[in-house]
Design an enzyme around this catalytic site. Structure first.
Site, mmCIF file in Angstrom:
data_model
loop_
_atom_site.group_PDB
_atom_site.id
_atom_site.type_symbol
_atom_site.label_atom_id
_atom_site.label_comp_id
_atom_site.label_asym_id
_atom_site.label_seq_id
_atom_site.Cartn_x
_atom_site.Cartn_y
_atom_site.Cartn_z
ATOM 1 N N THR A 1 -4.358 -4.524 -3.092
ATOM 2 C CA THR A 1 -4.667 -5.138 -4.400
ATOM 3 C C THR A 1 -5.658 -6.291 -4.272
ATOM 4 O O THR A 1 -5.612 -7.053 -3.308
ATOM 5 C CB THR A 1 -3.365 -5.641 -5.042
ATOM 6 N N GLU B 1 4.092 -1.845 -6.409
ATOM 7 C CA GLU B 1 4.096 -0.403 -6.104
ATOM 8 C C GLU B 1 3.702 0.408 -7.326
ATOM 9 O O GLU B 1 4.027 1.578 -7.430
ATOM 10 C CB GLU B 1 5.458 0.061 -5.573
#
Ligand SMILES: CCCCC/C=C\C/C=C\C/C=C\C=C\C(=O)SCCNC(=O)CCNC(=O)[C@H](O)C(C)(C)COP(=O)(O)OP(=O)(O)OC[C@H]1O[C@@H](n2cnc3c(N)ncnc32)[C@H](O)[C@@H]1OP(=O)(O)O
Ligand code: FAD
Length: 609
Positions: free
Chosen positions: A83, A369
């Site tokens: 990310t 997730e």
């Protein structure tokens, strides 16, 4: 503790856990369990849950032989850095670049924009020496999309960031929860070079000459680590829900409020139908998520074995199930923990109830997730593809097998005639199948009205998410029924779990009644019969409610809750906890002389005047 103390204490606990794992004669499962339970959440968690699996799943044999021995002995500590500040959900939108330089046989990692900074990876900020970094692979000016790289971040002698790396912690997170012991971090590269052999090359590779060799398997295998964690998160949802329900159920049996006759003892709040209506579906959900989590672990293991034999047939199903069930169970569990707090009244808001901490640590599960909406849209995409193939001769399989009976399910009418019929597994299952199929087909029909399918999909996002949730709820109900018909031994236990299975199913019908009525899956009369049956099931579960949460076998230490104590000795212990608060170290609080006294004295002076 201050944030630094909390962080250091987590380091202490994590290292202690690692010492135990190495000293105790533990099985692999036991040491995995110890790692997870001793370190929730902490850097160990992500080293073992993401960094190591990423190397195992995406590294070549040589790369595994080089890096796994170091990781398994924790001579390197790793994190999963995918990310970025500007992109999390959209993995293909990541901006960090890895440009191959044939002159030096190296990749040059660079963060070209502020939004390309890695942002959020757990363990990145202060602990990890290495990371699996996801970056855009560029060779000879061509962008080949996102790939994985193993990167050393820090000097192994003094832990200082290597030249060309800026790294740190992203700051305090939600609540005062234990997640603030985790060093979620940021990371920027400034033309940082790594050897070519540090690109994870099991799926695709770059030759010494700089030639890109694309994967001959689905590129989504690069997402395999996320799929594996999503699978574990479903079982974690069951554990978190069970913890909250155990606290709320035990306290609801201890707490008495109103209802005394002629000055007699007051009523246990667990006997109020409103308390049962809020609490027992959550109790049922804890068991339901445990059973679907067991099944999902089987599905994930099965697909992993198939992938090793280059059999990709069930990969879409595995992706849809892990994404959809992670999304559905974490949303339900987050809401459930908050409901359990409210079920405990004012005392549920005390830190020593254990519920605020559990909520603060748990709720990011709806985001990490994979954002829960984004994941349900993946399920919706899978369902639309399945519906579009109906009638093509390719029979839907696995969790979409019911769609193969579309002709029947689209026109059948529920044969529920009396409340007891709602205890018939076949009737319950068909009701959920009809609802899920009709919602999916309705979306597909609306989608077909759009010339541009992507535009249609965007227009129908909210409906598609609801259809995906309906499909996931059907999976949970069906796996609960399968579990009952198969593995549960002992008549008494089986009867209790049957009650919970139908509480789970019928509470969903009540909660999503709009779906069931608008798709004509049931009539309003049948809905009333379901509610009647639900009330009757609550009455049957009530005598065993405490036993059903005792069955989770959580220690008082693990629950961390004065309200959920096994001995029910709540009130004295609430006082004991209160008196431990530093504010009670003195009877006159700090600040009295600076602020309160002058105020009161001024008041007294003006009163005398
Ligand atoms: C107190 C309790 C504590 C418990 C602790 C438990 C666990 C803690 C663990 C974790 C928490 C801590 C750390 C957290 C870590 C992270 O968050 S890691 C980062 C997670 N990030 C994401 O999940 C990103 C989500 N986004 C994506 O996965 C992708 O961007 C997305 C799938 C949304 C889109 O990918 P894209 O490549 O753009 O694909 P398309 O949508 O275009 O689809 C193309 C086809 O590929 C198929 N597909 C997509 N993903 C997968 C997959 N994973 N596997 C298999 N197939 C996949 C998709 O279905 C399409 O197929 P068709 O073309 O339709 O056939
Ligand atoms: C506690 C925690 C730990 C984490 N640890 C890690 C880690 O170790 N490693 C790592 O790499 N990452 C980590 N992450 C990051 C996490 O994976 C991302 O935050 C997550 O994937 C969500 O992505 P995002 O933040 O970009 O959300 P966004 O996608 O920006 O979501 C914002 C909103 O946009 C909506 N949205 C986005 N796309 C669409 C769409 N196509 N259609 C409809 N709605 C859409 C979402 O539903 C949401 O409502 C962590 C996050 C947290 C909170």
């Amino acid at each position: 503790m201050t944030r630094k103390e909390l962080f250091k204490n987590t380091l202490r606990k994590s290292v202690h856990a690692w010492k135990l794992i190495n000293e105790l004669p533990l099985s692999d499962d036991e040491s995995l369990m110890l790692r997870h339970f001793m370190d929730q959440p902490g850097f160990l968690d992500l080293h073992w849950r993401m960094f190591v699996p990423a190397i195992k799943g995406q590294g070549t044999e040589e790369q595994k032989q080089k890096w796994l021995p170091l990781a398994n002995k924790m001579q390197i500590i790793g994190c999963y850095a995918q990310t970025e500040l500007g992109h999390g959900s959209n993995v293909q939108g990541l901006e960090t670049t890895a440009t191959f330089d044939p002159q030096t046989d190296q990749f040059i990692l660079h963060s070209p924009t502020q939004t390309s900074s890695k942002w959020w990876p757990g363990g990145l900020g202060k602990v990890s020496t290495h990371a699996v970094i996801y970056a855009r692979l560029i060779t000879d000016g061509k962008d080949h999309g996102v790939h994985g790289f193993i990167v050393q971040l820090r000097n192994m002698d003094d832990h200082s960031p290597l030249p060309g790396i800026t790294i740190g912690d992203i700051g305090v997170k939600f609540g005062n929860g234990a997640y603030n012991s985790m060093d979620n971090g940021f990371l920027m590269f400034d033309k940082f070079c790594i050897p070519r052999d540090q690109m994870l090359m099991r799926l695709s590779k770059v030759t010494r000459e700089g030639k890109y060799v694309p994967s001959d398997v689905p590129r989504q295998l690069m997402y395999g680590t996320m799929v594996s964690v999503r699978q574990t998160i479903v079982s974690n949802a069951s554990i978190a829900m069970a913890r909250a329900v155990c606290i709320a159920t035990r306290y609801s049996a201890v707490r008495r409020q109103f209802g005394s006759q002629n000055g007699g003892i007051e009523t246990q709040v667990i006997d109020y139908k409103t308390q049962q209506n809020r609490l027992f579906p959550l109790l049922a959900s804890a068991y339901a998520f445990r059973f679907v989590g067991e099944w999902l672990k089987w599905l994930y293991t099965d697909v992993t074995q198939r992938l090793e034999a280059s059999d990709f047939a069930t990969l879409p199903e595995a992706h849809a199930c892990t994404a959809g069930l992670k999304s559905m169970t974490t949303s339900a569990t987050s809401d459930g923990i908050e409901e359990c707090r409210k079920l405990c009244g004012g005392h549920g808001y005390l830190w020593c109830s254990g519920l605020p901490e559990l909520f603060a640590v748990y709720v990011p599960a709806c985001t990490y997730e994979g954002d829960n909406v984004v994941l349900q849209l993946q399920v919706a995409r899978f369902l639309m593809k399945t519906v579009s193939q109906l009638g093509s001769g390719k029979a839907p399989a696995g969790t979409t097998a019911y769609m193969g009976r579309a002709k029947h399910l689209l026109q059948c009418r529920s044969s529920i005639r009396k409340a007891e019929d709602w205890l018939n597994p076949a009737m319950v299952l068909e009701t959920f199948e009809a609802r899920a199929l009709r919602m999916a087909v309705s979306c597909a029909n609306n989608l077909s009205k759009f010339e541009n399918q992507e535009q249609g999909f965007s227009e129908l996002l909210a409906d598609l998410v609801e259809a995906a949730i309906a499909h996931c709820q059907l999976i949970v109900v069906s796996k609960f029924i399968v579990k009952l018909e198969g593995e549960i031994k002992g008549k008494g236990v089986k009867n209790q779990l049957k009650n919970l299975c139908y509480i789970y199913a019928l509470h969903l019908i009540h909660k999503h009644l709009g779906d069931f009525l608008s798709t004509n899956s049931i009539t309003s009369e049948q809905a009333s019969l379901a509610n009647h049956q639900l009330r009757s099931l609550y009455t049957q579960v009530r005598p065993n409610a405490v036993a059903l949460v005792d069955a989770f076998d959580y220690t008082d230490h693990y629950l961390g809750s004065v309200l959920g104590r096994y001995d029910g000795n709540v009130y004295p212990k609430l006082f004991e906890e209160a008196l431990k608060d530093p504010l009670n170290d003195t009877v006159v609080p700090d600040g009295y002389h600076e602020y309160i006294r002058p105020l009161i004295k001024q008041h007294l002076r003006s009163a005398r005047l």
